[in-house]
Scaffold this active site. Structure first.
Site, short mmCIF file in Angstrom:
data_model
loop_
_atom_site.label_atom_id
_atom_site.label_comp_id
_atom_site.label_asym_id
_atom_site.label_seq_id
_atom_site.Cartn_x
_atom_site.Cartn_y
_atom_site.Cartn_z
N CYS A 115 -0.58 3.44 -6.60
CA CYS A 115 -1.36 2.93 -5.59
C CYS A 115 -1.36 1.62 -6.02
O CYS A 115 -2.02 1.46 -7.36
CB CYS A 115 -2.89 3.90 -5.67
SG CYS A 115 -3.90 3.17 -4.88
N CYS A 119 0.94 -1.35 -0.05
CA CYS A 119 0.00 0.10 0.01
C CYS A 119 0.93 1.35 0.05
O CYS A 119 1.65 1.19 0.83
CB CYS A 119 -0.77 0.15 1.47
SG CYS A 119 -2.01 1.36 1.34
N1 DGL Z 1 -4.05 0.63 -2.26
C1 DGL Z 1 -3.40 1.62 -1.37
C2 DGL Z 1 -2.32 2.52 -1.98
O1 DGL Z 1 -1.42 1.75 -2.69
C3 DGL Z 1 -4.37 2.78 -0.73
C4 DGL Z 1 -5.56 3.06 -1.30
C5 DGL Z 1 -6.72 3.58 -0.19
O2 DGL Z 1 -6.89 2.93 0.66
O3 DGL Z 1 -6.91 4.70 -0.49
O4 DGL Z 1 -2.04 3.62 -1.94
#
Ligand code: DGL
Length: 258
Positions: free
Chosen positions: A185, A74
Site C-alpha cells: 500500500c 494506489c
Molecule cells: N494508498 C492506497 C493503496 O496503495 C490505498 C489506501 C486506502 O485508501 O485505503 O492501497
C-alpha cells in the site's frame, strides 16, 4: 498533448506521494500532476465497484488536465480498476502498482515472506495471481495494515502510537519467521521509521516498491516516445476532491518527504 505534458499520479490520499517522489527523483524533467482524492479516503475496505467508479473519475480528471500518462499510485485502485482504466483510456499508458512479491520471493532465505496491504488489495485477483506465480515453495503470509492509512492521513506516522500499531500487525509475521516484508500500500512507506524500529536487529528487509514503479514509468516514456524535451523545466501541481486545506497538505507533504 505534447511530450512536455505532465504525468498524472493518483492515489486515494497522501500515500501516492511515496511514488510521486520516486518518479520526480528518477525523471527530473517531467512535469507531474498529483491527484490525492482525499474526500473518499480510505478506499481499503470499500466494494470493488465503488473503487472502479472513484478511479474512473480521478483518471478522467487527470486526462482533462492534459496528462500524457497516468500512474495509479494506489494498490487498492490498481487491484480493483486497472483493467477497466486501461480499456477505457487506451491508448494512453497507465502504470499500476504491483505488490513486490517477486523480489521478496527471490531474496528470502527463511522461505517466509510477509505482505501488508489493505483488505481490498489482499482480496484481489492481482495479488492472488502474483503470489501464486512467484511464491512457489515459499510461504507468503498476509495481513491488512489496520490503522496504517489513518495514521498517515492524520500526520501521526512518527508517533508512539504508530510504533504500537505496526507492532500489532508485524509481530505475528516475525513470529512466523519472515525475513522479507512487502509494503503493498503506497501509504505504508511513510511508516518506514516505525517499521524499522519494530524489525530492528532481526535481519528483516522491508520492501517499498515505489522505486521500481518509477523505473517502469521511465521505461514506458521511452517505449511510447513520450519523454519531455532535454531543456524542459518541470512544474508540480496538486489536486484533490477534498478541500483546499487538504490540497495544501498534499503539497507540503510532497516537498517535506524529499
Ligand atoms: N494508498 C492506497 C493503496 O496503495 C490505498 C489506501 C486506502 O485508501 O485505503 O492501497
Amino acid at each position: 498533448m505534447t511530450n512536455n505534458s505532465p504525468i498524472g499520479v493518483y492515489d486515494s490520499g497522501l500515500g501516492g506521494l511515496t511514488v510521486w517522489r520516486e518518479v520526480r527523483r528518477a525523471l527530473p524533467r517531467e512535469s507531474l500532476v498529483y491527484l490525492g482524492d482525499g474526500k473518499n479516503c480510505p478506499y481499503g475496505s470499500r466494494p470493488k465497484e465503488e473503487i472502479v467508479r472513484l478511479a474512473d473519475e480521478a483518471v478522467g480528471r487527470l486526462v482533462a488536465e492534459g496528462c500524457k500518462m497516468v500512474v495509479v499510485a494506489c494498490n487498492t485502485a490498481t487491484a480493483a480498476a486497472i483493467d477497466f482504466l486501461r480499456a477505457k483510456y487506451a491508448p494512453m499508458p497507465i502504470v499500476g502498482m504491483e505488490p513486490a512479491v517477486k523480489p521478496a520471493c527471490l531474496a528470502t532465505r527463511s522461505g517466509v515472506v510477509g505482505v501488508i496491504a489493505t483488505e481490498r488489495s489482499l482480496d484481489g485477483d492481482l495479488f492472488r495471481r502474483t503470489a501464486s506465480r512467484y511464491g512457489e515453495g515459499i510461504r507468503v503470509i498476509t495481513a491488512p495494515g489496520r490503522g496504517f492509512v489513518e495514521l498517515v492521513e492524520q500526520n501521526r506516522e512518527s508517533s508512539r502510537e504508530a510504533v504500537d500499531t505496526v507492532h500489532r500487525v508485524v509481530d505475528r509475521m516475525i513470529a512466523e519467521g519472515v525475513d522479507q516484508i512487502v509494503l503493498g500500500c503506497t501509504h505504508y512507506p511513510f511508516l518506514m521509521g516505525a517499521l524499522r524500529e519494530v524489525v530492528d536487529g532481526r535481519g528483516i528487509t522491508v520492501i517499498d516498491p515505489s522505486p521500481a514503479v518509477a523505473r517502469r514509468v521511465a521505461q514506458l516514456l521511452d517505449e511510447f516516445g513520450l519523454a519531455a524535451d532535454g531543456g524542459h523545466r518541470p512544474d508540480y501541481t496538486f489536486l484533490t476532491f477534498a478541500d483546499e486545506e487538504y490540497r495544501l497538505r498534499l503539497e507540503r507533504k510532497a516537498f517535506m518527504s524529499l
